[in-house]
Scaffold this motif. Structure first.
Motif, mmCIF file in Angstrom:
data_model
loop_
_atom_site.group_PDB
_atom_site.id
_atom_site.type_symbol
_atom_site.label_atom_id
_atom_site.label_comp_id
_atom_site.label_asym_id
_atom_site.label_seq_id
_atom_site.Cartn_x
_atom_site.Cartn_y
_atom_site.Cartn_z
ATOM 1 N N PHE A 1 0.828 -1.189 0.000
ATOM 2 C CA PHE A 1 0.000 0.000 0.000
ATOM 3 C C PHE A 1 0.874 1.254 0.000
ATOM 4 N N SER A 2 0.425 2.261 -0.731
ATOM 5 C CA SER A 2 1.038 3.583 -0.623
ATOM 6 C C SER A 2 0.300 4.351 0.473
ATOM 7 N N LEU A 3 0.854 5.493 0.883
ATOM 8 C CA LEU A 3 0.205 6.299 1.908
ATOM 9 C C LEU A 3 -1.169 6.759 1.444
ATOM 10 N N ALA A 4 -1.292 7.197 0.192
ATOM 11 C CA ALA A 4 -2.580 7.671 -0.316
ATOM 12 C C ALA A 4 -3.614 6.544 -0.335
ATOM 13 N N GLN B 1 -4.787 5.873 3.220
ATOM 14 C CA GLN B 1 -5.725 6.887 3.695
ATOM 15 C C GLN B 1 -7.113 6.686 3.103
ATOM 16 N N LEU B 2 -7.181 6.305 1.831
ATOM 17 C CA LEU B 2 -8.479 6.057 1.197
ATOM 18 C C LEU B 2 -9.173 4.862 1.840
ATOM 19 N N LEU B 3 -8.449 3.786 2.060
ATOM 20 C CA LEU B 3 -9.027 2.601 2.678
ATOM 21 C C LEU B 3 -9.531 2.906 4.088
ATOM 22 N N LEU B 4 -8.765 3.683 4.838
ATOM 23 C CA LEU B 4 -9.156 4.028 6.200
ATOM 24 C C LEU B 4 -10.410 4.909 6.210
ATOM 25 N N MET B 5 -10.514 5.810 5.244
ATOM 26 C CA MET B 5 -11.705 6.640 5.148
ATOM 27 C C MET B 5 -12.941 5.770 4.906
#
Length: 227
Positions: A90-93, A96-100
């Motif tokens: 996973f990349s950071l972006a 963040q999308l998955l966590l959202m």
């Protein structure tokens, strides 16, 4: 003369804070570089970031000691892994999308709560080591626990602003002397752990430059109008 001395101190202090922000931004870039391309020597990192080897070593020490990331020197610098790489990470972006999406799912009454919580406990271990503290901290915002709820909501708001590249307003307690700006409006760029606290690097609209904010003193985060 006193006022001139005060103005000079303010300029020097502001320059120092700007250097701090730039350094921590650089350190995070170094973290991401080591994670994505392990095995580089200190000399190679120094050349890549236009630094001396002594400066690179100081940054590597911060990553290992103050950020508590498992950095090791084995045929170059790399993060100690507990499993073999099995595919693209996973990349950071993407994280963040998955966590959202998971935070939104936590408020969906049609989904089984126990399975969702189990998923959240396991999820950080699917990420690269340097992203696990960020993932675990962000997932707390989706927890049903009331303990530490305000801090979790602060972190969730910042994580969403990171993904959307939007501005937020940081709120402090009335009369808090920690922040020179009463309600800084910031576009978050990096959230990172440092010395048992979490910090935010972002572009401050009022100052027109990158700054570092200690999140221990923030009591709320709200959306800010763009522009």
């Amino acid at each position: 003369m006193h006022d001139e001395d005060g103005d000079l101190f303010s300029v020097v202090f502001a320059d120092h804070k700007r250097l701090v922000a730039e350094r921590f931004r650089r350190i995070w870039l170094l973290v991401e570089d080591v994670a994505s391309q392990p095995g580089k020597s200190r000399k190679e990192l120094a050349a890549q970031f236009a630094l001396s080897e002594r400066q690179v070593q100081a940054d590597l020490n911060v990553i290992r000691r103050e950020m508590n990331l498992p950095l090791v020197r084995r045929q170059g610098y790399r993060f100690l892994t507990d499993t073999q790489d099995s595919g693209p990470q996973f990349s950071l972006a993407e994280a963040q999308l998955l966590l959202m999406l998971l935070r939104r799912a936590a408020h969906d009454p049609s989904l089984p709560v126990d399975r969702l919580r189990s998923l959240m406990l396991k999820l950080p271990f699917l990420f690269p080591l340097h992203l696990r503290p960020l993932v675990a901290k962000t997932l707390e915002a989706a927890s049903a626990s009331e303990r530490g709820g305000r801090q979790q909501e602060i972190f969730a708001a910042l994580a969403e602003a990171l993904l959307r590249k939007s501005y937020v307003k940081l709120h402090y307690s009335a009369g808090d002397p920690v922040s020179a700006i009463h309600e800084p409006i910031v576009q978050p760029e990096v959230l990172f752990p440092y010395c048992q606290s979490w910090h935010l690097i972002g572009n401050c609209r009022q100052r027109g430059r990158m700054m570092v904010f200690d999140l221990d003193n923030v009591v709320a985060v709200t959306a800010a109008a763009s522009g």
